[in-house]
Design a protein around this motif. Structure first.
Motif, PDB file in Angstrom:
ATOM      1  N   ILE A 148       3.379  -5.432 -14.822  1.00 19.41           N
ATOM      2  CA  ILE A 148       2.812  -4.803 -13.624  1.00 19.41           C
ATOM      3  C   ILE A 148       2.835  -3.297 -13.831  1.00 19.41           C
ATOM      4  CG2 ILE A 148       3.096  -4.372 -11.161  1.00 19.41           C
ATOM      5  CD1 ILE A 148       4.386  -7.090 -10.908  1.00 19.41           C
ATOM      6  N   TYR A 149       1.681  -2.668 -13.725  1.00 21.90           N
ATOM      7  CA  TYR A 149       1.628  -1.214 -13.882  1.00 21.90           C
ATOM      8  C   TYR A 149       1.939  -0.519 -12.564  1.00 21.90           C
ATOM      9  CZ  TYR A 149      -0.145   3.478 -14.322  1.00 21.90           C
ATOM     10  OH  TYR A 149      -0.249   4.843 -14.282  1.00 21.90           O
ATOM     11  N   ALA A 150       1.304  -0.966 -11.502  1.00 24.92           N
ATOM     12  CA  ALA A 150       1.503  -0.313 -10.212  1.00 24.92           C
ATOM     13  C   ALA A 150       1.211  -1.279  -9.079  1.00 24.92           C
ATOM     14  CB  ALA A 150       0.599   0.911 -10.083  1.00 24.92           C
ATOM     15  N   MET A 151       1.799  -0.979  -7.935  1.00 29.66           N
ATOM     16  CA  MET A 151       1.464  -1.661  -6.685  1.00 29.66           C
ATOM     17  C   MET A 151       1.164  -0.599  -5.646  1.00 29.66           C
ATOM     18  SD  MET A 151       4.230  -4.789  -6.578  1.00 29.66           S
ATOM     19  CE  MET A 151       3.335  -5.726  -5.327  1.00 29.66           C
ATOM     20  N   GLY A 152       0.398  -0.973  -4.644  1.00 32.05           N
ATOM     21  CA  GLY A 152       0.074   0.038  -3.660  1.00 32.05           C
ATOM     22  C   GLY A 152      -0.701  -0.494  -2.474  1.00 32.05           C
ATOM     23  N   TRP A 153      -1.129   0.442  -1.654  1.00 30.66           N
ATOM     24  CA  TRP A 153      -1.853   0.137  -0.423  1.00 30.66           C
ATOM     25  C   TRP A 153      -3.123   0.972  -0.344  1.00 30.66           C
ATOM     26  CZ3 TRP A 153      -0.129  -3.709   2.731  1.00 30.66           C
ATOM     27  CH2 TRP A 153       1.182  -4.143   2.539  1.00 30.66           C
ATOM     28  N   TYR A 154      -4.178   0.326   0.112  1.00 33.64           N
ATOM     29  CA  TYR A 154      -5.440   0.972   0.421  1.00 33.64           C
ATOM     30  C   TYR A 154      -5.801   0.554   1.836  1.00 33.64           C
ATOM     31  CZ  TYR A 154      -5.807   1.944  -4.568  1.00 33.64           C
ATOM     32  OH  TYR A 154      -5.562   2.394  -5.839  1.00 33.64           O
ATOM     33  N   ARG A 155      -6.703   1.295   2.456  1.00 33.73           N
ATOM     34  CA  ARG A 155      -7.124   0.923   3.803  1.00 33.73           C
ATOM     35  C   ARG A 155      -8.612   1.142   3.973  1.00 33.73           C
ATOM     36  NH1 ARG A 155      -4.210   5.848   7.260  1.00 33.73           N
ATOM     37  NH2 ARG A 155      -5.678   7.508   6.660  1.00 33.73           N
ATOM     38  N   GLN A 156      -9.175   0.407   4.929  1.00 34.57           N
ATOM     39  CA  GLN A 156     -10.597   0.526   5.217  1.00 34.57           C
ATOM     40  C   GLN A 156     -10.800   0.453   6.717  1.00 34.57           C
ATOM     41  OE1 GLN A 156     -13.129  -2.251   3.141  1.00 34.57           O
ATOM     42  NE2 GLN A 156     -14.895  -0.911   3.398  1.00 34.57           N
ATOM     43  N   ALA A 157     -11.347   1.524   7.259  1.00 31.35           N
ATOM     44  CA  ALA A 157     -11.683   1.567   8.675  1.00 31.35           C
ATOM     45  C   ALA A 157     -13.144   1.147   8.853  1.00 31.35           C
ATOM     46  CB  ALA A 157     -11.478   2.986   9.212  1.00 31.35           C
ATOM     47  N   PRO A 158     -13.505   0.695  10.038  1.00 33.33           N
ATOM     48  CA  PRO A 158     -14.890   0.257  10.268  1.00 33.33           C
ATOM     49  C   PRO A 158     -15.898   1.341   9.918  1.00 33.33           C
ATOM     50  CG  PRO A 158     -13.505  -0.404  12.087  1.00 33.33           C
ATOM     51  CD  PRO A 158     -12.664   0.480  11.225  1.00 33.33           C
ATOM     52  N   GLY A 159     -16.890   0.983   9.127  1.00 30.19           N
ATOM     53  CA  GLY A 159     -17.940   1.923   8.755  1.00 30.19           C
ATOM     54  C   GLY A 159     -17.557   2.924   7.691  1.00 30.19           C
ATOM     55  N   LYS A 160     -16.360   2.789   7.124  1.00 30.35           N
ATOM     56  CA  LYS A 160     -15.909   3.731   6.109  1.00 30.35           C
ATOM     57  C   LYS A 160     -15.584   2.997   4.816  1.00 30.35           C
ATOM     58  CE  LYS A 160     -14.032   7.209   9.252  1.00 30.35           C
ATOM     59  NZ  LYS A 160     -12.867   8.076   9.564  1.00 30.35           N
ATOM     60  N   GLN A 161     -15.511   3.772   3.717  1.00 30.54           N
ATOM     61  CA  GLN A 161     -15.148   3.197   2.437  1.00 30.54           C
ATOM     62  C   GLN A 161     -13.639   2.970   2.362  1.00 30.54           C
ATOM     63  OE1 GLN A 161     -16.761   5.915  -0.531  1.00 30.54           O
ATOM     64  NE2 GLN A 161     -18.599   4.670  -0.728  1.00 30.54           N
ATOM     65  N   ARG A 162     -13.267   2.043   1.507  1.00 27.93           N
ATOM     66  CA  ARG A 162     -11.837   1.815   1.269  1.00 27.93           C
ATOM     67  C   ARG A 162     -11.239   3.065   0.610  1.00 27.93           C
ATOM     68  NH1 ARG A 162      -9.893  -3.904  -1.117  1.00 27.93           N
ATOM     69  NH2 ARG A 162     -11.260  -4.475   0.631  1.00 27.93           N
ATOM     70  N   GLU A 163     -10.057   3.460   1.075  1.00 22.98           N
ATOM     71  CA  GLU A 163      -9.434   4.669   0.548  1.00 22.98           C
ATOM     72  C   GLU A 163      -7.988   4.421   0.171  1.00 22.98           C
ATOM     73  OE1 GLU A 163      -9.267   7.825   3.430  1.00 22.98           O
ATOM     74  OE2 GLU A 163      -8.074   6.672   4.849  1.00 22.98           O
ATOM     75  N   LEU A 164      -7.508   5.260  -0.739  1.00 27.08           N
ATOM     76  CA  LEU A 164      -6.122   5.190  -1.173  1.00 27.08           C
ATOM     77  C   LEU A 164      -5.188   5.590  -0.042  1.00 27.08           C
ATOM     78  CD1 LEU A 164      -3.830   5.192  -3.399  1.00 27.08           C
ATOM     79  CD2 LEU A 164      -4.356   7.638  -3.663  1.00 27.08           C
ATOM     80  N   VAL A 165      -4.121   4.801   0.131  1.00 27.58           N
ATOM     81  CA  VAL A 165      -3.028   5.200   1.020  1.00 27.58           C
ATOM     82  C   VAL A 165      -1.854   5.668   0.168  1.00 27.58           C
ATOM     83  CG1 VAL A 165      -1.412   4.485   2.795  1.00 27.58           C
ATOM     84  CG2 VAL A 165      -3.765   3.589   2.817  1.00 27.58           C
ATOM     85  N   ALA A 166      -1.364   4.781  -0.692  1.00 24.61           N
ATOM     86  CA  ALA A 166      -0.231   5.147  -1.545  1.00 24.61           C
ATOM     87  C   ALA A 166      -0.093   4.143  -2.675  1.00 24.61           C
ATOM     88  CB  ALA A 166       1.062   5.196  -0.737  1.00 24.61           C
ATOM     89  N   THR A 167       0.382   4.613  -3.820  1.00 30.48           N
ATOM     90  CA  THR A 167       0.685   3.731  -4.933  1.00 30.48           C
ATOM     91  C   THR A 167       2.044   4.094  -5.514  1.00 30.48           C
ATOM     92  OG1 THR A 167      -0.408   5.167  -6.533  1.00 30.48           O
ATOM     93  CG2 THR A 167      -1.739   3.399  -5.567  1.00 30.48           C
ATOM     94  N   ILE A 168       2.650   3.124  -6.207  1.00 30.26           N
ATOM     95  CA  ILE A 168       3.923   3.344  -6.874  1.00 30.26           C
ATOM     96  C   ILE A 168       3.914   2.562  -8.175  1.00 30.26           C
ATOM     97  CG2 ILE A 168       5.017   1.485  -5.522  1.00 30.26           C
ATOM     98  CD1 ILE A 168       7.637   3.154  -5.672  1.00 30.26           C
ATOM     99  N   THR A 169       4.286   3.246  -9.263  1.00 31.90           N
ATOM    100  CA  THR A 169       4.263   2.605 -10.565  1.00 31.90           C
ATOM    101  C   THR A 169       5.581   1.868 -10.839  1.00 31.90           C
ATOM    102  OG1 THR A 169       5.207   4.481 -11.759  1.00 31.90           O
ATOM    103  CG2 THR A 169       2.802   4.473 -11.409  1.00 31.90           C
ATOM    104  N   SER A 170       5.606   1.154 -11.954  1.00 29.85           N
ATOM    105  CA  SER A 170       6.842   0.465 -12.350  1.00 29.85           C
ATOM    106  C   SER A 170       7.966   1.458 -12.590  1.00 29.85           C
ATOM    107  CB  SER A 170       6.594  -0.365 -13.605  1.00 29.85           C
ATOM    108  OG  SER A 170       5.675  -1.389 -13.350  1.00 29.85           O
ATOM    109  N   GLY A 171       7.595   2.670 -12.967  1.00 25.78           N
ATOM    110  CA  GLY A 171       8.587   3.725 -13.162  1.00 25.78           C
ATOM    111  C   GLY A 171       8.931   4.478 -11.899  1.00 25.78           C
ATOM    112  N   MET A 172       8.417   4.014 -10.767  1.00 28.60           N
ATOM    113  CA  MET A 172       8.700   4.574  -9.445  1.00 28.60           C
ATOM    114  C   MET A 172       8.018   5.916  -9.183  1.00 28.60           C
ATOM    115  SD  MET A 172      10.242   2.185  -8.010  1.00 28.60           S
ATOM    116  CE  MET A 172      11.313   0.780  -8.276  1.00 28.60           C
TER     117      MET A 172
END
Length: 114
Positions: free
Chosen positions: A31-55
């Motif tokens: 696993i390289y990274a895990m994270g969160w993205y979000r998408q609001a109505p009418g908008k593109q999906r955007e980065l919220v936060a990610t964290i790598t295996s190395g933290m």
């Protein structure tokens, strides 16, 4: 096949807090990274936060200082602590896992409203 199971979304008032969790259904090698993205109505999906295996962490500009991402490698689980929530944080939040391929959760709704 790996499934990502999200939990913790809901309705909260402005200024409130929520904690999202995302667990992988089985252990995944490299696993390289895990994270969160979000998408609001009418908008593109955007980065919220990610964290790598190395933290190492990375945050979207709009959530810096308010959201904190963390990870439990032994449990293949990632968390997102969201504080001082604003109405513009309202969106469907998607968990992501990057290994040899990308995996996505089904999404969890976060609504910030009075």
């Amino acid at each position: 096949q790996v499934q990502l199971v999200e939990s913790g979304g809901g309705l909260v008032q402005p200024g409130g807090s929520l904690r999202l969790s995302c667990a992988a259904s089985r252990s995944i090698f490299n696993i390289y990274a895990m994270g969160w993205y979000r998408q609001a109505p009418g908008k593109q999906r955007e980065l919220v936060a990610t964290i790598t295996s190395g933290m190492s962490t990375n945050y979207g500009d709009s959530v810096k200082g308010r959201f904190t991402i963390s990870r439990d490698n032994a449990k293949n689980t990632v968390y997102l602590q969201m504080n001082n929530l604003k109405p513009e944080d309202t969106a469907v939040y998607y968990c992501n896992l990057k290994a040899t391929k990308d995996y996505w959760g089904q999404g969890t709704q976060v609504t910030v409203s009075s």
